[in-house]
Design an enzyme around this catalytic site. Structure first.
Site, short mmCIF file in Angstrom:
data_model
loop_
_atom_site.label_atom_id
_atom_site.label_comp_id
_atom_site.label_asym_id
_atom_site.label_seq_id
_atom_site.Cartn_x
_atom_site.Cartn_y
_atom_site.Cartn_z
N GLY A 119 31.88 18.98 -32.47
CA GLY A 119 30.97 17.85 -32.65
C GLY A 119 29.72 18.30 -33.36
CD GLU A 120 26.64 21.59 -32.42
OE1 GLU A 120 26.35 22.66 -32.98
OE2 GLU A 120 26.46 21.40 -31.20
N GLY A 121 28.26 17.29 -35.80
CA GLY A 121 28.31 17.24 -37.26
C GLY A 121 28.82 18.51 -37.91
#
Length: 342
Positions: free
Chosen positions: A307-309
């Site tokens: 996640g988190e880009g």
């Protein structure tokens, strides 16, 4: 936003969907003409050539460029975590936001490596959304307002938007949104998230199924799916994608959660994501199924599920390279290289 017709908050969103601009056909033609003259065999750079064309189509530039890319991470907390559907407590969301601010996360290092800007949006972390097993995550006004807040990610003259998220429990709400949009049992859409075992995944599926039952009869409208089953970070991502379209900014979408948010717009209009690329295939099992529903192929497949880009930010390196290759390569005439024999 455009003024609403009836005063209902979601009317503004529908008006924007109806007013979305199309790709710049003249820019696409110019890219194709230049591509044919570059010092390489036609098609030899594969999807990299298509990325240059995609950038120009949405930037409206005859020669694409990526000078001001931004990674935007939206962070939210979820009432459904009270059911024990994550391997980590909700407090980790705030702790990770602080880690981003301190420069200690993986996404910080990727942004340094690829010279990407980074902004983190804290979406009322002290106020979790409603527990979707018994109530909507958000009311219509709050969902529309959060979408509008997400639109702020496009400010500042950026030319590429990379979208990611942080939120303990948000693979559960992503699974609920995906099931609400596309149907099928919850077991098709859930996975281990941050590290659940088989028993935990089964419990997570039961919670998602309970949420779907709670909201049955209200899921024909994709925006209702978003507000009832989603979360603030999903709403903000959907808003950012839509604002980027209105401002002709190309978008890279990260993993399962961000793709679920994007799918809401796709269900409203199958062309709503034409300005988007999907950065990577998450190891979260249902991400591939969701991408297949959207008819899209991700740029990378590295077995990631952070996640988190992070996956989309890595793909931004490819996009930057595609722009540089197209803009910087010499043509046959410029380099004095013979073209293809007739």
């Amino acid at each position: 936003m455009l003024p609403s017709a009836t005063g209902l908050p979601f009317d503004d969103i529908r008006a924007l969907i109806a007013a979305m601009p199309s790709a710049d056909a003249a820019a696409v033609a110019a890219v194709r003409a230049r591509e044919a003259q570059l010092t390489k065999p036609a098609g030899s750079l594969g999807r990299m050539e298509g990325l240059a064309e995609w950038l120009s189509a949405w930037q409206g530039r005859e020669v694409p460029e990526v000078r001001r890319p931004l990674v935007a991470i939206f962070a939210g907390n979820h009432g459904v975590t009270r059911h024990g559907i994550s391997a980590f407590p909700s407090s980790v969301t705030q702790q990770m936001v602080e880690n981003f601010a301190a420069g200690g996360a993986a996404i910080n290092q990727i942004c340094i490596a690829y010279d990407l800007g980074l902004k983190v949006f804290d979406l009322a972390l002290d106020l979790p959304t409603g527990d979707i097993t018994v109530e909507p995550a958000l009311d219509e006004a709050a969902c529309a307002a959060t979408m509008a807040f997400g639109m702020e990610a496009t400010a500042g003259g950026i030319d590429l938007l990379v979208l990611g998220e942080m939120g303990i429990g948000n693979t559960t709400v992503a699974a609920a949104v995906a099931a609400g949009l596309f149907g099928g049992p919850a077991t098709d859409w859930v996975g281990p998230g941050t590290g659940l075992d088989a028993e935990g995944v089964a419990h997570k599926a039961a919670i998602v199924q309970q949420a779907l039952a709670c909201h049955a009869g209200h899921l024909d409208d994709p925006l209702e799916v978003l507000r009832r089953l989603g979360g603030r970070e999903l709403a903000a991502i959907a808003g950012a994608i839509l604002a980027a379209r209105m401002s002709r900014i190309p978008v890279l979408i990260d993993g399962y959660v961000a793709t679920a948010a994007a799918a809401v717009l796709w269900r409203l209009d199958h062309h709503a994501l034409d300005h988007c690329q999907f950065g990577h295939l998450s190891a979260e099992p249902a991400h591939g199924l969701l991408l297949a529903k959207l008819g899209r192929k991700p740029l990378l497949d590295l077995g990631m599920r952070l996640g988190e880009g992070s996956g989309a930010a890595l793909a931004a390196g490819l996009v930057k390279a595609a722009a540089q290759i197209h803009a910087g390569m010499a043509t046959f005439a410029q380099a004095g290289v013979s073209g293809r024999s007739e």
